[in-house]
Scaffold this active site. Structure first.
Site, mmCIF file in Angstrom:
data_model
loop_
_atom_site.group_PDB
_atom_site.id
_atom_site.type_symbol
_atom_site.label_atom_id
_atom_site.label_comp_id
_atom_site.label_asym_id
_atom_site.label_seq_id
_atom_site.Cartn_x
_atom_site.Cartn_y
_atom_site.Cartn_z
ATOM 1 N N ARG A 253 0.860 -1.191 0.000
ATOM 2 C CA ARG A 253 0.000 0.000 0.000
ATOM 3 C C ARG A 253 0.895 1.240 0.000
ATOM 4 O O ARG A 253 1.918 1.265 0.683
ATOM 5 C CB ARG A 253 -0.963 -0.002 1.190
ATOM 6 C CG ARG A 253 -0.339 -0.065 2.563
ATOM 7 C CD ARG A 253 -1.354 0.209 3.663
ATOM 8 N NE ARG A 253 -1.009 -0.396 4.936
ATOM 9 C CZ ARG A 253 -0.078 0.053 5.765
ATOM 10 N NH1 ARG A 253 0.641 1.114 5.473
ATOM 11 N NH2 ARG A 253 0.154 -0.586 6.904
ATOM 12 N N HIS A 257 -1.517 2.958 7.074
ATOM 13 C CA HIS A 257 -2.636 2.052 7.337
ATOM 14 C C HIS A 257 -3.950 2.818 7.231
ATOM 15 O O HIS A 257 -4.895 2.373 6.596
ATOM 16 C CB HIS A 257 -2.491 1.417 8.715
ATOM 17 C CG HIS A 257 -3.719 0.662 9.108
ATOM 18 N ND1 HIS A 257 -4.129 -0.460 8.437
ATOM 19 C CD2 HIS A 257 -4.666 0.913 10.055
ATOM 20 C CE1 HIS A 257 -5.274 -0.881 8.957
ATOM 21 N NE2 HIS A 257 -5.613 -0.064 9.934
ATOM 22 N N TYR A 265 7.029 2.426 11.205
ATOM 23 C CA TYR A 265 7.420 1.011 11.149
ATOM 24 C C TYR A 265 7.991 0.599 9.797
ATOM 25 O O TYR A 265 8.344 -0.545 9.594
ATOM 26 C CB TYR A 265 6.196 0.124 11.461
ATOM 27 C CG TYR A 265 4.968 0.492 10.642
ATOM 28 C CD1 TYR A 265 4.762 -0.053 9.387
ATOM 29 C CD2 TYR A 265 4.049 1.433 11.123
ATOM 30 C CE1 TYR A 265 3.666 0.309 8.622
ATOM 31 C CE2 TYR A 265 2.951 1.805 10.372
ATOM 32 C CZ TYR A 265 2.755 1.244 9.124
ATOM 33 O OH TYR A 265 1.691 1.617 8.366
HETATM 34 C C1 TPP Z 1 -11.990 -8.073 14.297
HETATM 35 C C2 TPP Z 1 -11.109 -6.852 14.216
HETATM 36 N N1 TPP Z 1 -9.949 -6.840 14.893
HETATM 37 C C3 TPP Z 1 -9.144 -5.752 14.829
HETATM 38 C C4 TPP Z 1 -9.526 -4.656 14.083
HETATM 39 C C5 TPP Z 1 -8.615 -3.439 13.997
HETATM 40 N N2 TPP Z 1 -7.955 -3.408 12.686
HETATM 41 C C6 TPP Z 1 -8.460 -2.667 11.676
HETATM 42 S S1 TPP Z 1 -7.573 -2.866 10.267
HETATM 43 C C7 TPP Z 1 -6.512 -3.927 11.022
HETATM 44 C C8 TPP Z 1 -5.364 -4.524 10.260
HETATM 45 C C9 TPP Z 1 -5.812 -5.322 9.084
HETATM 46 O O1 TPP Z 1 -4.699 -5.747 8.353
HETATM 47 P P1 TPP Z 1 -4.860 -6.526 7.018
HETATM 48 O O2 TPP Z 1 -5.922 -7.551 7.147
HETATM 49 O O3 TPP Z 1 -3.527 -6.988 6.609
HETATM 50 O O4 TPP Z 1 -5.424 -5.422 6.002
HETATM 51 P P2 TPP Z 1 -4.694 -4.103 5.475
HETATM 52 O O5 TPP Z 1 -5.051 -3.001 6.422
HETATM 53 O O6 TPP Z 1 -3.249 -4.350 5.429
HETATM 54 O O7 TPP Z 1 -5.289 -3.887 4.119
HETATM 55 C C10 TPP Z 1 -6.853 -4.135 12.340
HETATM 56 C C11 TPP Z 1 -6.127 -5.021 13.257
HETATM 57 C C12 TPP Z 1 -10.755 -4.710 13.405
HETATM 58 N N3 TPP Z 1 -11.180 -3.688 12.655
HETATM 59 N N4 TPP Z 1 -11.517 -5.824 13.465
#
Ligand code: TPP
Ligand code: MG
Length: 335
Positions: A253, A257, A265
């Site tokens: 990306r 985030h 990081y």
């Molecule tokens: C069940 C749940 N746990 C934690 C979160 C907090 N959270 C939002 S995005 C994220 C990271 C997701 O990472 P990834 O699946 O790799 O997707 P990316 O953001 O890299 O596209 C987290 C932990 C959430 N929204 N839902």
């Protein structure tokens, strides 16, 4: 005769004629421009809520959704869902208005960035719950199987989402029910600030497919054609009754985030990806190199998309916010 039509007479090894190539480029360019503009507009403070940008990952959404139709095929998305929405033909102006929280939005301004949905387009929704999409895609795939219309349910999720129990349960269910489902793990290397290298047990999301008795493939997510080919095989397999496939798409990306993330990081990987791997740059080099499309034609798409995004922002900003009465409707379903 346009360049696109002239070249459409000679489909290449990738099976895409001129109009299909142009569509793919337009999708990726629209996502990129949408996200870059949101990055700027978010900084003004006018956009409510959280925004997670998809820029850099365009080839994944475009390569997968190129195989799907709006009527029978469905996708379940993530918190980083704008690219999936655009690739599944959700109206760009309605998306922008939704993100601005306006009544003209895809969900009348009540969903925001993380809850854009358009059931008429088979877009089951972005999702604030990491790992929330795969069970929805299983349900949609089961419905398609019962209807017998050849429809396919696709779940997009991240490397973080790949570790959720809901995702693993969905892979299992799709396997034992032989569902017409495709699981697309977009591995961008991080779940928030946690590196996938650290959090993905076994090191490979694709390799987990073997445990569920389905094919697992890993593709270069900067290469539209690689994603398109892998997704084509998976969708064909699903439509033909062959069951689910897991595709791990490796990509990066370009932004944090969420908007506002300082990204302490990671170092220069984004600069490296933008300079040498970018999916739009590579796509342009490929199709102009083969003579399938001209740079002028692609530049014209860029200009059309830029105008569309300008209009989308202007219309969103001038659209009304929901009233108090609006906020109290569509909260609960009534039978
Ligand atoms: C069940 C749940 N746990 C934690 C979160 C907090 N959270 C939002 S995005 C994220 C990271 C997701 O990472 P990834 O699946 O790799 O997707 P990316 O953001 O890299 O596209 C987290 C932990 C959430 N929204 N839902
Ligand atoms: Mg991730």
């Amino acid at each position: 005769m346009t360049d696109a039509l002239r070249t459409s007479e000679v489909p290449r090894a990738h099976g895409l004629d001129g109009p299909a190539l142009l569509d793919a480029y337009r999708t990726m360019r629209t996502v990129r421009s949408f996200e870059e503009r949101l990055h700027d507009e978010f900084a003004t403070g006018e956009i409510p809520g959280f925004v997670h940008l998809y820029a850099g990952e365009e080839a994944s959404a475009a390569g997968v959704c190129a195989h799907l139709d709006d009527e029978r095929d469905t996708i379940a998305s993530t918190h980083r869902g704008h690219g999936h929405c655009i690739a599944k033909h959700v109206d760009v102006k309605a998306m922008m208005a939704e993100i601005y929280g306006r009544t003209t939005g895809a969900c009348r301004g009540k969903g925001g960035s993380m809850h854009i949905a358009d059931l008429a387009k088979g877009m089951l929704g972005a999702n604030g719950i990491v790992g929330g999409g795969p069970p929805l895609a299983c349900g949609a795939a089961l419905a398609a199987k019962v209807r017998g219309d050849g429809g396919v349910g696709v779940a997009f999720f991240g490397d973080g989402g790949s570790n959720q129990g809901t995702t693993l349960e969905s892979l299992n269910l799709a396997s034992v029910w032989r569902l017409p489902a495709v699981f697309v793990a977009e591995n961008n290397g991080y779940a928030e600030a946690t590196a996938a290298e650290w959090s993905v047990g076994g090191g490979s999301i694709a390799d987990r497919a073997a445990a569920f008795g389905m094919p697992g493939v890993r593709v270069d997510g900067f290469d539209f054609f690689a994603v398109h080919e892998a997704a084509g095989a998976a969708v064909e397999r699903a439509r033909g009754g062959g069951g689910p496939t897991l595709i791990e798409v490796r990509l990066t990306r370009y932004y944090g985030h969420f908007e506002g993330d300082r990204q302490a990081y990671r170092a220069d990987e984004v600069r490296h990806a933008r300079a040498g791997l970018d999916c739009l740059t590579r796509f342009r080099a490929t199709v102009t190199g083969t003579g399938e499309l001209t740079a002028d034609r692609l530049d014209a798409v860029d200009a059309e998309v830029a105008a569309l995004i300008d209009e989308a922002v202007a219309e969103a900003r001038s659209a009304p916010l929901p009233t108090r009465a609006d906020l109290e409707t569509d909260v609960y379903i009534s039978y």
